[in-house]
Design an enzyme around this catalytic site. Structure first.
Site, PDB file in Angstrom:
ATOM      1  N   ARG A 184      13.050  55.602  46.602  1.00  0.00           N
ATOM      2  CA  ARG A 184      14.200  56.255  47.237  1.00  0.00           C
ATOM      3  C   ARG A 184      13.984  57.745  47.447  1.00  0.00           C
ATOM      4  NH1 ARG A 184      19.009  53.007  46.788  1.00  0.00           N
ATOM      5  NH2 ARG A 184      18.214  51.024  47.495  1.00  0.00           N
ATOM      6  N   ARG A 196      19.854  59.862  50.353  1.00  0.00           N
ATOM      7  CA  ARG A 196      21.014  60.753  50.294  1.00  0.00           C
ATOM      8  C   ARG A 196      20.842  62.016  49.467  1.00  0.00           C
ATOM      9  NH1 ARG A 196      25.241  56.302  48.868  1.00  0.00           N
ATOM     10  NH2 ARG A 196      23.340  55.667  47.833  1.00  0.00           N
ATOM     11  N   ARG A 198      21.106  60.988  59.453  1.00  0.00           N
ATOM     12  CA  ARG A 198      21.589  59.641  59.218  1.00  0.00           C
ATOM     13  C   ARG A 198      22.936  59.384  59.897  1.00  0.00           C
ATOM     14  NH1 ARG A 198      24.151  55.884  58.266  1.00  0.00           N
ATOM     15  NH2 ARG A 198      24.429  54.621  56.405  1.00  0.00           N
ATOM     16  N   ASP A 216      14.963  48.497  54.539  1.00  0.00           N
ATOM     17  CA  ASP A 216      15.698  47.962  53.395  1.00  0.00           C
ATOM     18  C   ASP A 216      15.242  46.537  53.119  1.00  0.00           C
ATOM     19  OD1 ASP A 216      18.172  48.904  51.652  1.00  0.00           O
ATOM     20  OD2 ASP A 216      18.335  46.755  51.956  1.00  0.00           O
ATOM     21  N   TYR A 254      21.483  38.605  46.432  1.00  0.00           N
ATOM     22  CA  TYR A 254      22.435  39.134  47.412  1.00  0.00           C
ATOM     23  C   TYR A 254      23.017  38.017  48.280  1.00  0.00           C
ATOM     24  CZ  TYR A 254      21.385  43.982  46.274  1.00  0.00           C
ATOM     25  OH  TYR A 254      21.271  45.182  45.622  1.00  0.00           O
TER      26      TYR A 254
HETATM   27  O1  CP3 Z   1      12.862  55.997  50.147  1.00  0.00           O
HETATM   28  C1  CP3 Z   1      12.756  54.756  49.965  1.00  0.00           C
HETATM   29  O2  CP3 Z   1      12.657  54.250  48.824  1.00  0.00           O
HETATM   30  C2  CP3 Z   1      12.588  53.867  51.160  1.00  0.00           C
HETATM   31  C3  CP3 Z   1      13.644  53.120  51.625  1.00  0.00           C
HETATM   32  C4  CP3 Z   1      14.360  52.054  50.840  1.00  0.00           C
HETATM   33  C5  CP3 Z   1      15.751  51.862  50.957  1.00  0.00           C
HETATM   34  N1  CP3 Z   1      16.100  50.731  50.291  1.00  0.00           N
HETATM   35  C6  CP3 Z   1      16.627  52.752  51.712  1.00  0.00           C
HETATM   36  C7  CP3 Z   1      18.078  52.737  51.443  1.00  0.00           C
HETATM   37  C8  CP3 Z   1      13.889  51.042  49.995  1.00  0.00           C
HETATM   38  C9  CP3 Z   1      12.471  50.819  49.486  1.00  0.00           C
HETATM   39  C10 CP3 Z   1      14.998  50.204  49.670  1.00  0.00           C
HETATM   40  C11 CP3 Z   1      14.893  48.992  48.854  1.00  0.00           C
HETATM   41  C12 CP3 Z   1      16.122  48.380  48.325  1.00  0.00           C
HETATM   42  N2  CP3 Z   1      17.311  48.153  48.956  1.00  0.00           N
HETATM   43  C13 CP3 Z   1      16.209  47.831  47.035  1.00  0.00           C
HETATM   44  C14 CP3 Z   1      15.094  47.809  46.035  1.00  0.00           C
HETATM   45  C15 CP3 Z   1      14.951  49.135  45.388  1.00  0.00           C
HETATM   46  C16 CP3 Z   1      15.961  49.416  44.313  1.00  0.00           C
HETATM   47  O3  CP3 Z   1      16.665  50.419  44.447  1.00  0.00           O
HETATM   48  O4  CP3 Z   1      15.997  48.654  43.347  1.00  0.00           O
HETATM   49  C17 CP3 Z   1      17.503  47.309  46.890  1.00  0.00           C
HETATM   50  C18 CP3 Z   1      18.059  46.635  45.650  1.00  0.00           C
HETATM   51  C19 CP3 Z   1      18.177  47.500  48.110  1.00  0.00           C
HETATM   52  C20 CP3 Z   1      19.570  47.116  48.481  1.00  0.00           C
HETATM   53  C21 CP3 Z   1      20.368  48.330  48.769  1.00  0.00           C
HETATM   54  N3  CP3 Z   1      20.358  49.009  49.981  1.00  0.00           N
HETATM   55  C22 CP3 Z   1      21.176  49.075  47.869  1.00  0.00           C
HETATM   56  C23 CP3 Z   1      21.466  48.713  46.446  1.00  0.00           C
HETATM   57  C24 CP3 Z   1      21.642  50.210  48.579  1.00  0.00           C
HETATM   58  C25 CP3 Z   1      22.430  51.381  48.057  1.00  0.00           C
HETATM   59  C26 CP3 Z   1      23.873  51.312  48.313  1.00  0.00           C
HETATM   60  C27 CP3 Z   1      24.508  52.671  48.176  1.00  0.00           C
HETATM   61  O5  CP3 Z   1      24.928  53.198  49.209  1.00  0.00           O
HETATM   62  O6  CP3 Z   1      24.539  53.211  47.060  1.00  0.00           O
HETATM   63  C28 CP3 Z   1      21.119  50.134  49.871  1.00  0.00           C
HETATM   64  C29 CP3 Z   1      21.320  51.145  50.930  1.00  0.00           C
HETATM   65  C30 CP3 Z   1      20.175  52.065  51.102  1.00  0.00           C
HETATM   66  N4  CP3 Z   1      18.879  51.646  51.212  1.00  0.00           N
HETATM   67  C31 CP3 Z   1      20.234  53.483  51.255  1.00  0.00           C
HETATM   68  C32 CP3 Z   1      18.917  53.906  51.495  1.00  0.00           C
HETATM   69  C33 CP3 Z   1      18.416  55.292  51.798  1.00  0.00           C
HETATM   70  C34 CP3 Z   1      21.505  54.336  51.266  1.00  0.00           C
HETATM   71  C35 CP3 Z   1      21.954  54.171  52.682  1.00  0.00           C
HETATM   72  C36 CP3 Z   1      22.887  55.116  53.270  1.00  0.00           C
HETATM   73  O7  CP3 Z   1      22.448  56.115  53.874  1.00  0.00           O
HETATM   74  O8  CP3 Z   1      24.091  54.817  53.257  1.00  0.00           O
END
Ligand code: CP3
Length: 366
Positions: A30, A34, A43, A79, A154
């Site tokens: 990540r 954010r 974004r 994602d 999920y």
């Molecule tokens: O920088 C990076 O790591 C690359 C991008 C990346 C994202 N998601 C971007 C993202 C990666 C590798 C993921 C993987 C992902 N997505 C996982 C496995 C990694 C982990 O954290 O365990 C999981 C479980 C997800 C599912 C998911 N997508 C979650 C739990 C969330 C967060 C929800 C929140 O808003 O708190 C997302 C959304 C997400 N994925 C964001 C980002 C940058 C936030 C999106 C936004 O801008 O609103």
């Protein structure tokens, strides 16, 4: 490798392969997201799935932390739910919540909603982003996908879950349907990562973020076979990198993309994460890195594992905790520095900047 690409910094790939490095490589799960003002600016307010489907935007977001921090690897801005979304399962990512599924997976009929992924037509935007990035980057790009269990959780729960109760209910009450579901999801992960590697990514990470919810015997019986197949089918793929000719003993390892296997709360599962076929095991912050190395043995590299919440402390504390992680590895080859899970949104980017410098300047005591 795609035209124009040149990985001049291969420390990350070398560490994944257990080879000596001049300085410990570092990147952050990540790292894009954010915590970065420049991310929040580009974004906007729309759906995250829309933003990552625009290659010029996704390319820029992926590059932001690489520029700012000088990390040794980039991870694609995408994602884990992108493949299921792309085949029309009906998934969205709700800000502050995570993936939400309109009609959760309930019965055998729902298998029909999980058709195979055709990467070029279903996720052409991802591959265009990968190609853009490979042409720009001088560090390796990490491809990724969600592991079958975590994506299944999920789809079955319909959204984030603490207990994973519905997922475990399906697993235990209908093992045949469960196996079929994980099989489909393994196919999606293989197709997705395989296509990203073909487009030029140099390594991959399989995120089984929620596997820590399982007991070891459950993992072994209900999850390991599908994840094992993902690593087995991706072994030997990749476009290679200019990281020399010394291998780690695995056939063709020096030309192929190393695979990282990560989960949270997986202290009890470390050996099984390796057994799935990973070159590198991602370790969360609950396990001391020296213990992890002892349990995994010298043939498996490790990634981790500073507590993401520790980075919220004042710098002297962050520095002390980071050095503790590095000292626990004690200069052994095969360590990629990272956090034990993703960067928290409230993280001060300056701390991560200083952390990268600290890791790069670290020399283990002789
Ligand atoms: O920088 C990076 O790591 C690359 C991008 C990346 C994202 N998601 C971007 C993202 C990666 C590798 C993921 C993987 C992902 N997505 C996982 C496995 C990694 C982990 O954290 O365990 C999981 C479980 C997800 C599912 C998911 N997508 C979650 C739990 C969330 C967060 C929800 C929140 O808003 O708190 C997302 C959304 C997400 N994925 C964001 C980002 C940058 C936030 C999106 C936004 O801008 O609103």
């Amino acid at each position: 490798m795609a035209d124009g690409a040149a990985i001049t910094n291969d420390a990350f790939l070398r560490a994944c392969r257990g080879l000596p490095v001049e300085r410990v490589p570092v990147w952050f799960m990540r790292q894009a997201g954010r915590s970065l003002p420049e991310y929040r600016a580009i974004r906007g307010e729309g759906s995250m799935l829309e933003s990552l489907a625009r290659p010029e935007v996704a390319t820029e977001i992926t590059l932001q932390p690489v520029r700012r921090y000088g990390v040794d690897a980039a991870i694609l801005y995408s994602d884990i739910v992108v493949p299921v979304h792309a085949i029309g399962f009906g998934v969205d990512i709700v800000p502050g919540v995570g993936p939400v599924v309109e009609q959760p997976f309930r019965e055998a009929r729902d298998l029909n909603r999980l058709r195979p992924l055709d990467p070029e037509t279903d996720t052409g935007y991802v591959l265009e982003t990968v190609r853009n990035l490979v042409a720009e980057l001088d560090v390796p790009l990490i491809a990724f996908a969600g592991a079958p269990f975590t994506v299944a959780s999920y789809l079955v729960e319909g959204g984030p879950s603490r207990s994973h109760a519905l997922t475990k209910r399906l697993m235990h009450s209908d093992p045949g349907l469960w196996a079929a579901l994980l099989d489909r999801l393994a196919d999606l992960a293989i197709a997705s990562i395989g296509s990203q590697l073909e487009a030029g990514a140099a390594a991959f990470q399989l995120f089984d973020s929620w596997a820590g919810a399982l007991a070891t015997d459950e993992y072994r019986r209900f999850v390991l076979p599908a994840s094992q197949r993902v690593f087995a089918e991706l072994r030997g793929r990749g476009v290679g990198a200019s990281s020399g000719t010394e291998g780690r003993g695995r056939v063709g390892a020096q030309e192929t993309a190393p695979g990282i296997h990560f989960g949270v709360g997986t202290g009890e599962l470390l050996e099984l994460l390796a057994k799935a076929g990973a070159d590198v095991v991602g370790v969360d912050w609950r396990v001391h890195l020296d213990d992890a190395r002892e349990r995994l043995g010298p043939d498996v590299a490790v990634q981790g594992n500073l507590d993401p919440a520790a980075v919220l402390a004042p710098w002297p504390v962050v520095a002390e905790r980071a050095v503790e992680v590095l000292d626990r590895n004690a200069g052994r080859p095969g360590h990629v520095f990272n956090l034990g899970h993703g960067v928290l949104p409230e993280t001060d980017p300056e701390m991560l900047e200083r952390l990268v410098d600290l890791v790069h300047g670290y020399q283990a005591a002789p």
